[in-house]
Design an enzyme around this catalytic site. Structure first.
Site, PDB file in Angstrom:
ATOM      1  N   ARG A  40      42.667  47.794  24.235  1.00 45.99           N
ATOM      2  CA  ARG A  40      42.879  48.007  25.665  1.00 45.99           C
ATOM      3  C   ARG A  40      44.369  48.182  25.966  1.00 45.99           C
ATOM      4  NH1 ARG A  40      39.049  44.822  30.069  1.00 45.99           N
ATOM      5  NH2 ARG A  40      38.353  46.770  30.972  1.00 45.99           N
ATOM      6  N   GLU A 162      41.304  39.255  44.822  1.00 39.58           N
ATOM      7  CA  GLU A 162      41.484  40.699  44.978  1.00 39.58           C
ATOM      8  C   GLU A 162      40.258  41.300  45.671  1.00 39.58           C
ATOM      9  OE1 GLU A 162      44.190  42.589  44.522  1.00 39.58           O
ATOM     10  OE2 GLU A 162      42.816  43.927  45.568  1.00 39.58           O
ATOM     11  N   LYS A 221      36.647  34.698  49.083  1.00 37.90           N
ATOM     12  CA  LYS A 221      36.370  35.821  48.177  1.00 37.90           C
ATOM     13  C   LYS A 221      34.867  35.902  47.876  1.00 37.90           C
ATOM     14  CE  LYS A 221      36.475  39.067  45.289  1.00 37.90           C
ATOM     15  NZ  LYS A 221      36.652  40.454  45.650  1.00 37.90           N
ATOM     16  N   LEU A 222      34.256  34.778  47.543  1.00 34.38           N
ATOM     17  CA  LEU A 222      32.811  34.785  47.279  1.00 34.38           C
ATOM     18  C   LEU A 222      32.061  35.195  48.537  1.00 34.38           C
ATOM     19  CD1 LEU A 222      32.246  31.513  45.186  1.00 34.38           C
ATOM     20  CD2 LEU A 222      32.526  33.839  44.358  1.00 34.38           C
ATOM     21  N   CYS A 277      30.547  42.472  40.079  1.00 37.47           N
ATOM     22  CA  CYS A 277      30.840  41.287  40.898  1.00 37.47           C
ATOM     23  C   CYS A 277      29.793  40.839  41.905  1.00 37.47           C
ATOM     24  CB  CYS A 277      32.172  41.493  41.602  1.00 37.47           C
ATOM     25  SG  CYS A 277      33.515  41.558  40.411  1.00 37.47           S
TER      26      CYS A 277
END
Ligand SMILES: NC(=O)C1=CN([C@@H]2O[C@H](COP(=O)(O)OP(=O)(O)OC[C@H]3O[C@@H](n4cnc5c(N)ncnc54)[C@H](O)[C@@H]3O)[C@@H](O)[C@H]2O)C=CC1
Ligand SMILES: O=C(O)[C@H]1O[C@H](OP(=O)(O)OP(=O)(O)OC[C@H]2O[C@@H](n3ccc(=O)[nH]c3=O)[C@H](O)[C@@H]2O)[C@H](O)[C@@H](O)[C@@H]1O
Length: 465
Positions: A40, A162, A221-222, A277
């Site tokens: 990567r 993010e 965020k969740l 996600c």
């Protein structure tokens, strides 16, 4: 003193683009992105910038501008930790697949490894930034590990989740709706918070930089992902009613979306949501609720996933039932494999589930996606362990040319909303298919009237047109 050296552990879909944007906007800060994955890092350093490992519109230009100037990609994690004043942790936090919480909790193994590595290397005070999506209160575990090193180094933990979406990452990073930063309500915590705010303020208006407690930031965020996914499941639930009642989901979405309290975004019915996600973060929320004994809360959110699974299965079953209840030996072309357009990411893509269902019914699949490699398609199917690897290769072929993929097929299923699908010569595709030729538009992107005029049978989501 302003920050001069940043490092980010994890050079994935978030770490790479996020740090590239910080480096672009802050030429006075050195940004080093590190990862254990040598291939990567090599790809991020590839001389030909179009070979960077994350496909995102505009990203190669951002990387080209900053790389070698103040943006560096490296496998030397220790040196990067040593030199940095601010360390972002942006490693993967997938659903745990073993032990307690299997199938729901977030696997924090990689987060803990990072914390331990930072603890063992750090010789001076550091600000640690949670960039990964984490269960609420993870910061206390990280702090625990860091403060038990006995090295006398002081660590401040900030939460800075993010919100970028894949396919629009550069746009989202360049002009975010908001940047969220959570910090401790202590003088040291607030000082750390101010330093991170100052970095973002190089290009984000200050009124879009929200500051909260660490716990609110982690939970927000969740919550954001849960709300977004809930909208997709809500509209998809309604799409099934539309198919029974001759209402049209696009019209319903427009009608409700014009109410400013509801809003028009994220109301596109589809074959189901995918991506790395939404599912993992909702499952994580469900697990957290259950761990506090909040079973009603857990059940409420779990329904979003149940509905999404139903939508994917319903779409695949419809293909089988429409093709006279058997797809055995029939060639079916799948257009699109990525979980959404403009990304090469296939994690949790609904295409994987639909293909698996059709292979179970012994169909012969022809897959075309403009950005996903043959190797990735097979990896995704093999990962399910539904059948032998050889069987996946015998019954599914990956094509580089969409016209070849559709040649001789009974049906086409559109599984990703790539813009190029709208520009195809559908008459020529029709001429080369078996009849009746059916298109199942899992993204409602094609012109139904045009396809019908050519002679196709069309099945779309949420309408009987
Ligand atoms: N993919 C997305 O669009 C978004 C993801 N997130 C969150 O950001 C986090 C990262 O997600 P992605 O970038 O998609 O994951 P990813 O899997 O693409 O990248 C994570 C990287 O971390 C590296 N890594 C793991 N442990 C390491 C260690 N100890 N030292 C060095 N490198 C290590 C892995 O090799 C991998 O390259 C997750 O928590 C995710 O939930 C948040 C917003 C958007
Ligand atoms: O935490 C994350 O990983 C990110 O998850 C999502 O971003 P992403 O998954 O990249 O892409 P989305 O645009 O949210 O799409 C997710 C899935 O929902 C589907 N979708 C989206 C919108 C819609 O109206 N209908 C619909 O079916 C998409 O096709 C895709 O499969 C969120 O939008 C980001 O804010 C968040 O940072």
């Amino acid at each position: 003193m302003s920050v001069k050296n940043i490092c980010c552990i994890g050079a994935g879909y978030v770490g790479g683009p996020t740090m590239a944007m910080i480096a672009k906007k802050c030429p006075h800060i050195n940004v080093t992105v590190v990862d254990l994955n040598e291939a990567r890092i090599a790809a991020w350093n590839d001389e030909d910038v179009s070979n960077i490992p994350v496909y995102e519109p505009g990203l190669s230009d951002v990387v080209a501008e900053a790389r070698g100037r103040n943006l560096f990609f490296s496998t030397d994690v220790n040196s990067a930790i040593d030199i940095a004043e601010v360390i972002f942790i942006s490693v993967n936090t997938p659903t745990k697949m073993y032990g307690a919480g299997k199938g729901q909790a977030a696997d924090l193994k990689w987060i803990e490894l990072c914390a331990r590595q930072i603890a063992s290397v750090a010789k001076n005070d550091k600000i640690i930034v949670e960039k990964s999506t984490l269960p609420v209160r993870t910061a206390s575990a990280i702090k625990d590990i860091l403060t038990h090193t006995g090295s006398g180094v002081s660590f401040q933990i900030l939460s800075n989740p993010e919100f970028l979406a894949e396919g629009t990452a550069v746009e989202d990073l360049d002009s975010p709706d908001r940047v969220l930063i959570g910090g401790d309500d202590t003088p040291e915590g607030q000082e750390a918070l101010r330093k991170l705010v100052d970095i973002y303020a190089n290009w984000v208006p200050r009124d879009r930089i929200l500051t909260t407690s660490v716990w609110s930031s982690e939970l927000s965020k969740l919550t954001a992902n849960a709300f977004l996914a809930q909208r997709v499941s809500s509209i998809n639930a309604l799409s099934e009613i539309c198919e029974k009642t001759e209402a049209n989901i696009a019209e319903v979405a427009r009608a409700i979306g014009t109410d400013s309290r509801i809003g028009s975004k994220f109301l596109k019915s589809s074959v189901g949501f995918g991506g790395s996600c939404f599912q993992k973060d909702i499952l994580n929320l469900v697990y957290i609720a259950k761990s506090y004994g909040l079973n009603e809360v857990a059940n409420y959110w779990e329904q979003v996933i149940i509905m999404n699974d139903h939508q994917k299965t319903r779409f695949a079953s419809k293909i089988v039932s429409t093709l006279y209840n058997t797809v055995n030996g029939k060639k079916i072309a799948l257009l699109g494999w990525a979980f959404k357009k403009d990304t090469n990411d296939t994690r949790e893509s609904p295409a994987i589930h639909v293909a698996d269902h059709l292979l179970f019914e012994q169909a012969n699949l022809a897959v075309y996606d403009p950005k996903v490699s043959e190797e990735q398609v097979y990896n995704d199917l093999d990962y399910l362990k539904t059948r032998e690897r050889a069987e996946n290769r015998a019954n599914l072929q990956v094509y580089l040319d969409p016209y070849e993929a559709c040649k001789g097929a009974h049906a086409i299923a559109v599984l990703t909303e790539w813009d190029e699908f709208k520009t195809y010569d559908w008459k020529s595709i029709y001429n080369n298919m078996l009849k009746p030729a059916t298109v199942f538009d899992g993204r409602n992107v094609l012109d139904i009237a045009e396809l019908k005029a050519i002679g196709f049978q069309v099945r779309s989501i949420g309408s009987t047109l």
